[in-house]
Enzyme design. Structure first.
Site, PDB file in Angstrom:
ATOM      1  N   SER A  60       0.809  -1.215   0.000  1.00 26.09           N
ATOM      2  CA  SER A  60       0.000   0.000   0.000  1.00 26.09           C
ATOM      3  C   SER A  60       0.841   1.264   0.000  1.00 26.09           C
ATOM      4  CB  SER A  60      -0.923   0.011   1.223  1.00 26.09           C
ATOM      5  OG  SER A  60      -1.782  -1.101   1.216  1.00 26.09           O
ATOM      6  N   LYS A  63       7.434  -0.714  -1.897  1.00 23.46           N
ATOM      7  CA  LYS A  63       7.800  -1.927  -2.614  1.00 23.46           C
ATOM      8  C   LYS A  63       8.952  -2.620  -1.897  1.00 23.46           C
ATOM      9  CE  LYS A  63       6.483  -0.543  -7.323  1.00 23.46           C
ATOM     10  NZ  LYS A  63       6.937  -0.383  -8.726  1.00 23.46           N
ATOM     11  N   ASP A 174      -0.138 -12.128  13.487  1.00 23.46           N
ATOM     12  CA  ASP A 174      -0.476 -12.244  12.062  1.00 23.46           C
ATOM     13  C   ASP A 174       0.194 -13.467  11.447  1.00 23.46           C
ATOM     14  OD1 ASP A 174      -1.925 -11.450   9.857  1.00 23.46           O
ATOM     15  OD2 ASP A 174      -0.393 -10.071   9.120  1.00 23.46           O
ATOM     16  N   LYS A 176       0.268 -16.491   9.400  1.00 20.86           N
ATOM     17  CA  LYS A 176      -0.528 -17.018   8.293  1.00 20.86           C
ATOM     18  C   LYS A 176       0.420 -17.506   7.212  1.00 20.86           C
ATOM     19  CE  LYS A 176      -1.115 -12.385   6.250  1.00 20.86           C
ATOM     20  NZ  LYS A 176      -2.106 -11.383   5.778  1.00 20.86           N
ATOM     21  N   ASN A 179       2.843 -15.127   5.462  1.00 16.25           N
ATOM     22  CA  ASN A 179       3.937 -14.572   6.251  1.00 16.25           C
ATOM     23  C   ASN A 179       4.955 -15.626   6.672  1.00 16.25           C
ATOM     24  OD1 ASN A 179       2.937 -11.999   6.070  1.00 16.25           O
ATOM     25  ND2 ASN A 179       1.942 -12.017   8.075  1.00 16.25           N
ATOM     26  N   ASP A 193       7.256 -10.195   8.385  1.00 17.16           N
ATOM     27  CA  ASP A 193       6.221  -9.163   8.508  1.00 17.16           C
ATOM     28  C   ASP A 193       5.701  -9.049   9.944  1.00 17.16           C
ATOM     29  OD1 ASP A 193       4.274  -7.269   8.244  1.00 17.16           O
ATOM     30  OD2 ASP A 193       3.286  -8.191   6.529  1.00 17.16           O
ATOM     31  N   THR A 213      -5.621 -11.692  10.408  1.00 13.77           N
ATOM     32  CA  THR A 213      -6.330 -12.163   9.221  1.00 13.77           C
ATOM     33  C   THR A 213      -7.459 -13.068   9.683  1.00 13.77           C
ATOM     34  OG1 THR A 213      -4.288 -12.033   7.932  1.00 13.77           O
ATOM     35  CG2 THR A 213      -6.070 -13.392   7.028  1.00 13.77           C
TER      36      THR A 213
END
Length: 255
Positions: A60, A63, A174, A176, A179, A193, A213
């Site tokens: 968002s 990069k 987080d 998942k 990640n 992350d 998530t």
């Protein structure tokens, strides 16, 4: 999204990853957020010290590039974040917390390490350990399920990383497939992350922010109840289920 270098997409082999075309003065808060960090005997000061090899991902407000240090040719992952866009989205405090947590974690065989940070007039840079491979989400999407011995090996590695994180009084929040990076050269999994991670300062410290998530969230998180590091073990159970079955525990969504 706001690309790390507006109007430019650094191509493989380009010599300068995500530098800005306009000049400006780095703010005091920006300088204090990302002071130069030393890696070994070298202090990185500029993206000019690296050649861009490839774009690894787009988010968002920035990069991630695969880069090679010009002098040593050592490969790294370089996250380039748009300072103005992060201010607009009120993400500066979260970034500061992520940087603090990654420094606190240091180096571990199953955690992607933060090696250096610095700023330019318009961007924030995080130099990270490069993991040659893919993430477990892509593995499941390609193969549908993972053979039990291999899944057990991955879960054991993730558990070692999680246990280390928890001993540092941090809740990951987080965990998942996306990640969890698989180093294909060593067949080992690394956590990455830490943008949602929380330093609770004690082994049983609690928080109650609803984040993560949704397919991986525990009942305590979804209900807005106080929770501690144990919610990460719930997430690990979901990861194991997906590796073995090829879908999430709830609903019929398959990969």
């Amino acid at each position: 999204m706001a690309a790390a270098s507006p109007g430019q997409s650094p191509a493989a082999g380009s010599s300068k990853p995500a530098s800005r075309g306009r000049s400006g003065t780095t703010s005091r808060k920006q300088r204090s957020l990302f002071r130069r960090r030393r890696l070994g005997a070298h202090t990185f000061q500029s993206a000019d010290e690296f050649d861009t090899i490839a774009v690894l991902g787009t988010g968002s407000f920035g990069k991630v590039f695969e880069v090679a240090h010009k002098q040593t040719q050592e490969r790294f992952a370089l996250k380039v974040l748009d300072w103005a866009e992060m201010q607009r989205l009120d993400m500066i405090d979260q970034l500061e917390a992520e940087k603090h947590i990654m420094r606190k974690l240091g180096q571990h065989p199953h955690i992607v390490g933060l090696l250096a940070t610095w700023t330019s007039a318009t961007d924030l840079y995080m130099l990270l350990q490069l993991v040659p491979g893919t993430d477990l989400f892509e593995i499941v999407r390609a193969h549908k399920v993972v053979p039990p011995p291999r899944a057990a090996r991955y879960i054991a590695q993730i558990a070692r990383g999680l246990d280390y994180v928890h001993h540092k009084h941090i809740i990951y929040r987080d965990l998942k497939l996306e990640n969890l990076l698989l180093n294909e050269a060593t067949d080992s999994v690394l956590l990455t992350d830490f943008g949602l991670a929380k330093d609770v300062h004690s082994r049983n410290g609690k928080t109650k922010t609803i984040c993560g998530t949704i397919q991986y969230m525990s009942t305590e998180v979804l209900a807005g109840m106080p929770y501690n590091y144990r919610v990460d073990w719930w997430c690990l159970g979901v990861v194991l289920f997906v590796l073995m079955v090829g879908k999430y525990p709830y609903g019929q969504v398959r990969f």
